[in-house]
Motif scaffolding. Sequence first.
Motif, mmCIF file in Angstrom:
data_model
loop_
_atom_site.group_PDB
_atom_site.id
_atom_site.type_symbol
_atom_site.label_atom_id
_atom_site.label_comp_id
_atom_site.label_asym_id
_atom_site.label_seq_id
_atom_site.Cartn_x
_atom_site.Cartn_y
_atom_site.Cartn_z
ATOM 1 N N ARG A 1 -2.166 2.902 5.109
ATOM 2 C CA ARG A 1 -1.245 1.688 5.004
ATOM 3 C C ARG A 1 -1.692 0.598 5.448
ATOM 4 O O ARG A 1 -1.464 -0.457 5.148
ATOM 5 C CB ARG A 1 0.134 2.094 5.834
ATOM 6 C CG ARG A 1 -0.094 2.108 7.341
ATOM 7 C CD ARG A 1 0.865 2.488 8.115
ATOM 8 N NE ARG A 1 0.664 2.970 9.420
ATOM 9 C CZ ARG A 1 1.190 2.107 10.424
ATOM 10 N NH1 ARG A 1 1.938 1.079 10.151
ATOM 11 N NH2 ARG A 1 0.690 2.282 11.574
ATOM 12 N N ARG A 2 -3.036 0.395 6.503
ATOM 13 C CA ARG A 2 -3.761 -0.790 6.775
ATOM 14 C C ARG A 2 -4.869 -0.670 6.346
ATOM 15 O O ARG A 2 -5.877 -1.431 6.906
ATOM 16 C CB ARG A 2 -3.701 -0.703 8.138
ATOM 17 C CG ARG A 2 -2.294 -0.668 8.983
ATOM 18 C CD ARG A 2 -1.608 -2.055 8.599
ATOM 19 N NE ARG A 2 -1.923 -3.153 9.621
ATOM 20 C CZ ARG A 2 -1.406 -4.239 9.494
ATOM 21 N NH1 ARG A 2 -0.338 -4.545 8.440
ATOM 22 N NH2 ARG A 2 -1.912 -5.422 10.038
ATOM 23 N N LYS A 3 -5.451 0.065 5.378
ATOM 24 C CA LYS A 3 -6.956 0.069 4.800
ATOM 25 C C LYS A 3 -6.895 -1.190 4.094
ATOM 26 O O LYS A 3 -6.054 -1.685 3.482
ATOM 27 C CB LYS A 3 -6.922 1.180 3.756
ATOM 28 C CG LYS A 3 -8.228 1.107 3.438
ATOM 29 C CD LYS A 3 -8.521 2.674 2.812
ATOM 30 C CE LYS A 3 -10.056 2.824 1.870
ATOM 31 N NZ LYS A 3 -11.274 2.298 2.524
ATOM 32 N N ARG B 1 0.751 -1.240 0.198
ATOM 33 C CA ARG B 1 -0.131 -0.041 0.120
ATOM 34 C C ARG B 1 0.887 1.144 -0.020
ATOM 35 O O ARG B 1 0.332 2.299 -0.655
ATOM 36 C CB ARG B 1 -0.879 0.010 1.113
ATOM 37 C CG ARG B 1 -2.117 -1.063 0.887
ATOM 38 C CD ARG B 1 -2.680 -1.444 2.186
ATOM 39 N NE ARG B 1 -3.872 -2.092 2.158
ATOM 40 C CZ ARG B 1 -4.015 -3.292 1.973
ATOM 41 N NH1 ARG B 1 -2.849 -4.205 1.660
ATOM 42 N NH2 ARG B 1 -5.126 -4.074 1.721
#
Lengths: 306, 252
Positions: free
Chosen positions: B248-250, B96
Amino acid sequence: MNDCVIQTHSVSKTYGKLRALDGVSINVRRGEIYGLIGDNGAGKSTLLKAIVGHIWPSDGEVCVLGSQNERQLNSSRRQIGAMIEKVGCFPNLSVEKNLEYCRILKGIPDKKKVGEIIELVGLSQKAKARCSQLSMGMKQRLGLAIALIGEPQILILDEPINGLDPSGIHEFRRLLKELNARKNITILLSSHILSELQQTATTFGFLSKGKLIEEIGISQLHENCADYLEISLSDVEKFVAILDKFCPDENYIVTPEKRVRLIAPKRQAEDYSRLAATNGILVTGLEHHNRSLEDYYMNLKEAAHV
Amino acid sequence: MFNYIKSEFYRIIHSRSTYITLGVFLGLALLINIGLAIIAACNPGWGYGNTAFSFQFLLQLPAIYVCAAPILVYILYDDVRKNGNFKNVIAFGVSREKLLLGQFIVSLIYCLAVMLLTLGVYFAGAYALLRYDPLYTSADIMRQMLCVLPSAVASLVFALLCVNVFERGVVGILVWMAVYYLLPYVCQWIGYEVDFFARIAEWMPMNFMDMQGATDFFWQTNDGVIKCLVSGAAGFVIFGILSWLLLRRKEL
């Protein structure tokens, strides 16, 4: 376990209060076609998404080609071709250009690959057509083409036959088997159409309510799903001894209810009655059972959630 | 990431929407000068049919670069997200972080190309169709553009954040407008009572760009240039960090 290309170790995923996956551990070995079976909402897509990196497990680990940490996983995922849920394509670009985009993205130098893949999935007639003009079945083919470009070691397909017509399903099945046999591509596919997976997969994972309730090979599944004949007798021990002596090729078990269950019997029901009668054993009941994969799955589900 | 950038440029070059967008921008740039030329031709005594007036019109609208960025970002990426193409890119093993950085590089180059082409057509149209007046020249516009560029880049980063975070495009655009238009006004209003907010408000691009006069442009002063650079850099850093934290953690 070294030949496993995909492993999940107690993978769980929660969305608020909903537990979509609950400690799922699967083992997909190199060269097999692994069928993930489950009802809608069983957690099939969630598990596949966790494997390809669309979502993160709330707990547990995903291992692809031996890689477990995030950086290595991203590198290993380059060996995966995936089609999860909706086919991701640019509707205003042609089939050819969509695949060319993917070719560049995957860094494949050979431009001929696009044409080869188009031919392989049977989209030659539609190569110049815009994706927005494709039927559902054609889009599924494009999805497979996108997944296949770059000759991945692993194919992950979520409900791949949705929207395909009967001949499309037949062609798709043939293609998957050919890819598996000729190119040794490991395939992990999910479906809620059990009969379809039964004809394609070599290993099965049964998911229900986010839990893996069984992981089983095709030969064991055939054994478990085979027709069986259940005989109630006056003297079970004697009949078993006669069976061993005169019919050594028969596969049977004695149930806790003291009945003899012949799995995939090789003779007619009357033959067993006659065999018992000539040896002075009284047959008090004889039932022939047919167990489909659906029955098997339903039984598994019931047993898992009792 | 390099492959992702290359593939994105392949898509942009082969997409009809790219040419339609460019056509609209270039058409508008031409239309303004054509309009001025027609009015000047119809009214011989009219004093505005010259290049200086045409360029002054642009010089009075520095926020145009800040506003153009989200429009172009949404044209580039809104459909891509909806059509599930990001899922393919992630499944191909692009992280990402690299996807975000790739999107930023692609949209920055795309926006710069559209902006330079549009300005080129605007200058050519003005010089070809209008009477030359040296009061304001294309060099003034280029200086203004360079000064506003950091703010425009920050706006682009925020637009990318909105396009990736919000499922519905219209929500993302509304959030962008709230941050770039509503927030400066709110800060300004509160600033009448609380000095701290007044100081913050004067560093917000839409405020200091709005406060310039018709002829005394903010980017011609040291204070204006510093505000442009600092607020642009701060926006870039803040929105960049916010993007990294949120995306970044989607999950897709």
